[in-house]
Motif scaffolding. Structure first.
Motif, PDB file in Angstrom:
ATOM      1  N   ARG A   7       0.833  -1.120  -0.211  1.00 15.93           N
ATOM      2  CA  ARG A   7       0.126   0.038   0.077  1.00 15.93           C
ATOM      3  C   ARG A   7       0.675   1.144   0.020  1.00 15.93           C
ATOM      4  O   ARG A   7       0.557   2.330  -0.498  1.00 15.93           O
ATOM      5  CB  ARG A   7      -0.801   0.071   1.082  1.00 15.93           C
ATOM      6  CG  ARG A   7      -2.225  -0.559   1.026  1.00 15.93           C
ATOM      7  CD  ARG A   7      -2.851  -0.835   2.442  1.00 15.93           C
ATOM      8  NE  ARG A   7      -3.581   0.406   2.366  1.00 15.93           N
ATOM      9  CZ  ARG A   7      -5.004   0.566   2.150  1.00 15.93           C
ATOM     10  NH1 ARG A   7      -5.371  -0.495   1.547  1.00 15.93           N
ATOM     11  NH2 ARG A   7      -5.487   1.511   2.299  1.00 15.93           N
ATOM     12  N   ARG A  10       2.000   2.261  -3.518  1.00 17.22           N
ATOM     13  CA  ARG A  10       1.242   2.545  -4.666  1.00 17.22           C
ATOM     14  C   ARG A  10       1.467   3.853  -4.880  1.00 17.22           C
ATOM     15  O   ARG A  10       1.468   4.950  -4.398  1.00 17.22           O
ATOM     16  CB  ARG A  10      -0.277   2.403  -4.137  1.00 17.22           C
ATOM     17  CG  ARG A  10      -1.088   1.301  -4.440  1.00 17.22           C
ATOM     18  CD  ARG A  10      -2.569   1.580  -4.092  1.00 17.22           C
ATOM     19  NE  ARG A  10      -3.008   2.438  -5.227  1.00 17.22           N
ATOM     20  CZ  ARG A  10      -3.554   2.232  -6.147  1.00 17.22           C
ATOM     21  NH1 ARG A  10      -3.807   1.070  -6.646  1.00 17.22           N
ATOM     22  NH2 ARG A  10      -3.861   3.443  -7.006  1.00 17.22           N
ATOM     23  N   VAL A  15      -6.214   7.705 -13.989  1.00 20.37           N
ATOM     24  CA  VAL A  15      -7.306   8.702 -13.798  1.00 20.37           C
ATOM     25  C   VAL A  15      -6.751   9.893 -12.914  1.00 20.37           C
ATOM     26  O   VAL A  15      -6.833  11.114 -13.542  1.00 20.37           O
ATOM     27  CB  VAL A  15      -8.341   8.169 -13.074  1.00 20.37           C
ATOM     28  CG1 VAL A  15      -9.533   9.343 -12.784  1.00 20.37           C
ATOM     29  CG2 VAL A  15      -9.236   7.212 -13.800  1.00 20.37           C
ATOM     30  N   VAL A  19      -6.145  13.423 -14.782  1.00 15.97           N
ATOM     31  CA  VAL A  19      -6.835  14.899 -13.957  1.00 15.97           C
ATOM     32  C   VAL A  19      -5.799  16.051 -14.129  1.00 15.97           C
ATOM     33  O   VAL A  19      -6.024  17.140 -14.300  1.00 15.97           O
ATOM     34  CB  VAL A  19      -7.488  14.526 -12.768  1.00 15.97           C
ATOM     35  CG1 VAL A  19      -8.000  15.717 -12.096  1.00 15.97           C
ATOM     36  CG2 VAL A  19      -8.793  13.588 -12.991  1.00 15.97           C
ATOM     37  N   ILE A  23      -6.011  19.521 -15.916  1.00 18.46           N
ATOM     38  CA  ILE A  23      -5.851  20.794 -15.232  1.00 18.46           C
ATOM     39  C   ILE A  23      -4.597  21.554 -15.516  1.00 18.46           C
ATOM     40  O   ILE A  23      -4.935  22.902 -16.068  1.00 18.46           O
ATOM     41  CB  ILE A  23      -5.683  20.514 -13.650  1.00 18.46           C
ATOM     42  CG1 ILE A  23      -7.123  19.936 -13.098  1.00 18.46           C
ATOM     43  CG2 ILE A  23      -5.240  21.900 -12.676  1.00 18.46           C
ATOM     44  CD1 ILE A  23      -6.997  19.404 -11.620  1.00 18.46           C
ATOM     45  N   ILE A  26      -5.549  23.174 -18.761  1.00 19.15           N
ATOM     46  CA  ILE A  26      -6.513  24.419 -18.703  1.00 19.15           C
ATOM     47  C   ILE A  26      -5.713  25.348 -18.402  1.00 19.15           C
ATOM     48  O   ILE A  26      -5.915  26.650 -18.948  1.00 19.15           O
ATOM     49  CB  ILE A  26      -7.514  23.822 -17.704  1.00 19.15           C
ATOM     50  CG1 ILE A  26      -8.466  22.650 -18.589  1.00 19.15           C
ATOM     51  CG2 ILE A  26      -8.378  25.082 -17.450  1.00 19.15           C
ATOM     52  CD1 ILE A  26      -9.513  22.124 -17.316  1.00 19.15           C
ATOM     53  N   LEU A  30      -5.381  28.891 -20.393  1.00 19.82           N
ATOM     54  CA  LEU A  30      -5.715  30.141 -19.931  1.00 19.82           C
ATOM     55  C   LEU A  30      -4.633  31.310 -19.865  1.00 19.82           C
ATOM     56  O   LEU A  30      -4.860  32.423 -20.330  1.00 19.82           O
ATOM     57  CB  LEU A  30      -6.298  30.199 -18.406  1.00 19.82           C
ATOM     58  CG  LEU A  30      -7.359  29.602 -18.124  1.00 19.82           C
ATOM     59  CD1 LEU A  30      -7.762  29.671 -16.591  1.00 19.82           C
ATOM     60  CD2 LEU A  30      -8.606  30.445 -18.724  1.00 19.82           C
ATOM     61  N   ARG A 249     -13.088  50.141 -40.011  1.00 15.14           N
ATOM     62  CA  ARG A 249     -12.586  48.847 -40.388  1.00 15.14           C
ATOM     63  C   ARG A 249     -12.639  48.618 -42.155  1.00 15.14           C
ATOM     64  O   ARG A 249     -13.746  48.416 -42.205  1.00 15.14           O
ATOM     65  CB  ARG A 249     -13.083  47.845 -39.525  1.00 15.14           C
ATOM     66  CG  ARG A 249     -12.704  47.690 -38.310  1.00 15.14           C
ATOM     67  CD  ARG A 249     -11.781  46.968 -37.797  1.00 15.14           C
ATOM     68  NE  ARG A 249     -11.176  47.090 -36.455  1.00 15.14           N
ATOM     69  CZ  ARG A 249      -9.992  47.897 -36.227  1.00 15.14           C
ATOM     70  NH1 ARG A 249      -9.449  48.638 -37.223  1.00 15.14           N
ATOM     71  NH2 ARG A 249      -9.743  48.027 -34.986  1.00 15.14           N
ATOM     72  N   ILE A 251     -12.406  46.209 -45.015  1.00 10.87           N
ATOM     73  CA  ILE A 251     -11.894  44.905 -45.231  1.00 10.87           C
ATOM     74  C   ILE A 251     -11.514  44.925 -46.478  1.00 10.87           C
ATOM     75  O   ILE A 251     -12.079  45.471 -47.783  1.00 10.87           O
ATOM     76  CB  ILE A 251     -13.470  44.145 -45.360  1.00 10.87           C
ATOM     77  CG1 ILE A 251     -13.945  44.274 -43.988  1.00 10.87           C
ATOM     78  CG2 ILE A 251     -13.324  42.636 -45.579  1.00 10.87           C
ATOM     79  CD1 ILE A 251     -15.340  43.871 -43.625  1.00 10.87           C
ATOM     80  N   GLU A 287     -14.533  52.635 -29.801  1.00 13.11           N
ATOM     81  CA  GLU A 287     -15.096  52.764 -31.105  1.00 13.11           C
ATOM     82  C   GLU A 287     -16.401  52.911 -31.224  1.00 13.11           C
ATOM     83  O   GLU A 287     -17.164  53.547 -32.063  1.00 13.11           O
ATOM     84  CB  GLU A 287     -14.465  51.922 -32.450  1.00 13.11           C
ATOM     85  CG  GLU A 287     -14.976  50.508 -32.068  1.00 13.11           C
ATOM     86  CD  GLU A 287     -14.306  49.462 -32.665  1.00 13.11           C
ATOM     87  OE1 GLU A 287     -13.113  50.040 -33.440  1.00 13.11           O
ATOM     88  OE2 GLU A 287     -14.749  48.374 -32.986  1.00 13.11           O
ATOM     89  N   THR A 288     -17.172  52.497 -30.042  1.00 15.67           N
ATOM     90  CA  THR A 288     -18.525  52.604 -29.978  1.00 15.67           C
ATOM     91  C   THR A 288     -19.074  53.814 -29.337  1.00 15.67           C
ATOM     92  O   THR A 288     -20.406  53.907 -29.245  1.00 15.67           O
ATOM     93  CB  THR A 288     -18.981  51.309 -29.338  1.00 15.67           C
ATOM     94  OG1 THR A 288     -18.299  51.393 -27.863  1.00 15.67           O
ATOM     95  CG2 THR A 288     -18.838  50.039 -29.736  1.00 15.67           C
ATOM     96  N   ILE A 289     -18.129  54.621 -29.259  1.00  8.82           N
ATOM     97  CA  ILE A 289     -18.587  56.119 -28.580  1.00  8.82           C
ATOM     98  C   ILE A 289     -19.664  56.738 -29.403  1.00  8.82           C
ATOM     99  O   ILE A 289     -19.694  56.696 -30.691  1.00  8.82           O
ATOM    100  CB  ILE A 289     -17.289  56.979 -28.340  1.00  8.82           C
ATOM    101  CG1 ILE A 289     -17.562  58.238 -27.682  1.00  8.82           C
ATOM    102  CG2 ILE A 289     -16.684  57.183 -29.772  1.00  8.82           C
ATOM    103  CD1 ILE A 289     -16.286  58.988 -27.311  1.00  8.82           C
ATOM    104  N   ASP A 290     -20.534  57.348 -28.969  1.00 10.53           N
ATOM    105  CA  ASP A 290     -21.816  58.150 -29.384  1.00 10.53           C
ATOM    106  C   ASP A 290     -21.207  59.197 -30.179  1.00 10.53           C
ATOM    107  O   ASP A 290     -20.183  59.922 -29.919  1.00 10.53           O
ATOM    108  CB  ASP A 290     -22.621  58.726 -28.702  1.00 10.53           C
ATOM    109  CG  ASP A 290     -23.442  57.483 -27.753  1.00 10.53           C
ATOM    110  OD1 ASP A 290     -23.205  56.407 -28.102  1.00 10.53           O
ATOM    111  OD2 ASP A 290     -24.128  57.756 -26.976  1.00 10.53           O
TER     112      ASP A 290
END
Lengths: 311, 160
Positions: A7, A10, A15, A19, A23, A26, A30, A249, A251, A287-290
């Motif tokens: 024992r 071991r 598994v 795991v 991790i 991942i 990130l 923008r 294209i 760029e989304t300014i009013d």
């Protein structure tokens, strides 16, 4: 006893190993995009620093002469657009006095003597985020001039370089800076009645318009991407307006191109454009300014009320 | 030290897997940062009954309409934009300008130098009356409901 021995020796199960590997995967997943974003964030900060240094140089100019520089300076008689730009005017204040001494303000900016200076790539006039999508200078029309990626604000109205030849009245630009043939003559901080922290001074341009093409010369038909040479006072080169669009923008090869885009503030940063305001502070405008808010920021004397939450 | 060696599923690693999947899925959702919706538009611009061959049409959002200005090209009297390039939903002031002729391009440094060499010379650029651009009285409301299929906007201009 032998059971206990087995024992303690071991190892991990398959598994558990999987795991742990998942991790780690991942976490790396990130981290990797974050590293790339960090690079762009660093370039953006360096770009911001250039805007700040230019703003400080303009403030030093103001301290010396008690007025702001005009978009254009010097040049051949009757042609105020072939001379030098505001960015050339402030060279001694940005610690490039030797270039300033070498530059002859009575000659065209494409004159061989001036190209010695105009052809130099000055790192503080180039935003590290701005990718130069072609070699500049490469065509005869470039006139040997080095690129730039910043433009001074002439406000919410465009400047027609043909006004004098069309018999129109003098232009009446409403931005922090004007051309020397403007009705106002030139501007000073006293003219910025909207408040120096509510008025744009220097913004960004970028070589990012693939459908903007050379129309004459040996390069006719090729993508020009931008008109910006730091020494050139032409509208669209070192002068930009908010009249047409904001951060367009383009294209490639989609057949959609608007000439006004060349005279619009734009950048290669995701989602917006950085500006130094007349008070010297540097802000990122989404760029989304009013449109009305952006025009209010562009004008020096429009009398609009702009809350700081709106940009 | 006790090493857990029970049968699968291990209580600890199951929660780890769930936690890991949640982590992996975070950031997958695409969030649009635009607080407005662009609308596909198309339309016709006539000048004295004839299609305006070359020009620009600009949508300037008015108070209450969020979003930036949109400029589109007018060719042979027609303009069109997809929902990606179109103006934001709402009410716009519309400004229409004629394109400069190719011999007086907006970026031609040689022409201005030539003109400057003969200061007496007068040129004429085709222009629309100021009531269609600088002091525009044109306006249009675009909304998503009629934006698909694109709503057709017609502007009939008069030089007189």
């Amino acid at each position: 006893m032998p059971n206990h021995f087995a024992r303690t020796h071991r190892a991990f199960t398959l598994v558990e190993l999987l795991v742990v590997i998942a991790i780690i995967g991942i976490l790396v997943g990130l981290l990797l995009p974050a590293v790339q974003a960090a690079r762009e964030a660093a370039r953006r900060m360096s770009c911001q620093n250039n805007l700040k240094q230019t703003a400080l140089a303009i403030h030093n100019y103001e301290s010396t002469y008690r007025q702001l520089p005009t978009i254009n300076a010097g040049g051949v008689a009757n042609s105020n657009l072939s001379g030098a730009s505001l960015f050339a005017t402030i060279l001694p204040l940005i610690e490039r006095a030797s270039e300033f001494e070498l530059y002859d303000f009575d000659l065209d900016n494409t004159h061989p003597q001036n190209v010695l200076v105009a052809g130099q790539r000055l790192p503080f006039y180039l935003c590290p985020s701005a990718s130069l999508r072609r070699q500049v200078p490469s065509c005869a029309i470039d006139g040997g001039r080095a690129p730039g990626t910043y433009a001074a604000s002439i406000g919410s109205l465009d400047y027609s370089q043909y006004w004098a030849f069309m018999g129109q009245p003098r232009p009446n630009l409403n931005g922090a800076f004007v051309y020397s043939d403007d009705a106002a003559g030139r501007t000073g901080l006293r003219d910025v009645t909207d408040g120096t922290s509510n008025t744009l001074m220097i913004g960004e341009t970028a070589y990012n318009l693939p459908d903007y093409r050379f129309t004459s010369g040996e390069c006719a038909g090729q993508s020009r991407f931008s008109f910006t040479y730091w020494v050139n006072p032409f509208p669209g080169s070192t002068a930009a307006t908010t009249q047409h669009a904001f951060n367009p923008r383009d294209i490639a090869d989609d057949g959609v191109f608007v000439a006004g885009w060349v005279r619009s503030f734009r950048s290669d940063h995701p989602g917006g454009v950085q500006f130094s305001f007349v008070d010297g502070s540097v802000h990122f405008l989404a760029e989304t300014i009013d449109a009305l808010v952006l025009d209010a920021l562009a004008t020096r004397n429009g009398g609009e009320v702009v809350s700081h939450e709106s940009f | 030290m006790k090493v857990f060696s029970g049968p699968w599923p291990l209580p600890g690693s199951r929660s780890l897997i769930v936690f890991g999947s949640v982590l992996a899925l975070v950031g997958c959702g695409h969030r649009s940062n635009e607080s407005f919706t662009r609308v596909a538009v198309e339309g016709v611009v006539d000048l004295d009954g004839q299609p305006l061959e070359d020009g620009w049409i600009r949508f300037v959002p008015q108070a209450g309409t969020a979003g930036p200005k949109t400029t589109l090209r007018i060719e042979q009297g027609r303009f069109a934009a997809t929902a990606r390039m179109g103006p934001p939903e709402g009410t716009h002031r519309v400004e229409i300008v004629r394109a400069d002729p190719p011999e007086f391009a907006h970026d031609d440094e040689a022409v201005i130098a030539q003109l400057a060499a003969q200061p007496r010379r007068r040129i004429k650029l085709p222009e629309l009356p100021e009531r269609y651009n600088r002091r525009s009285e044109l306006s249009v409301t675009v909304d998503k409901a009629t934006g698909n299929p694109p709503q057709e906007v017609v502007f009939s201009l008069q030089t007189k």
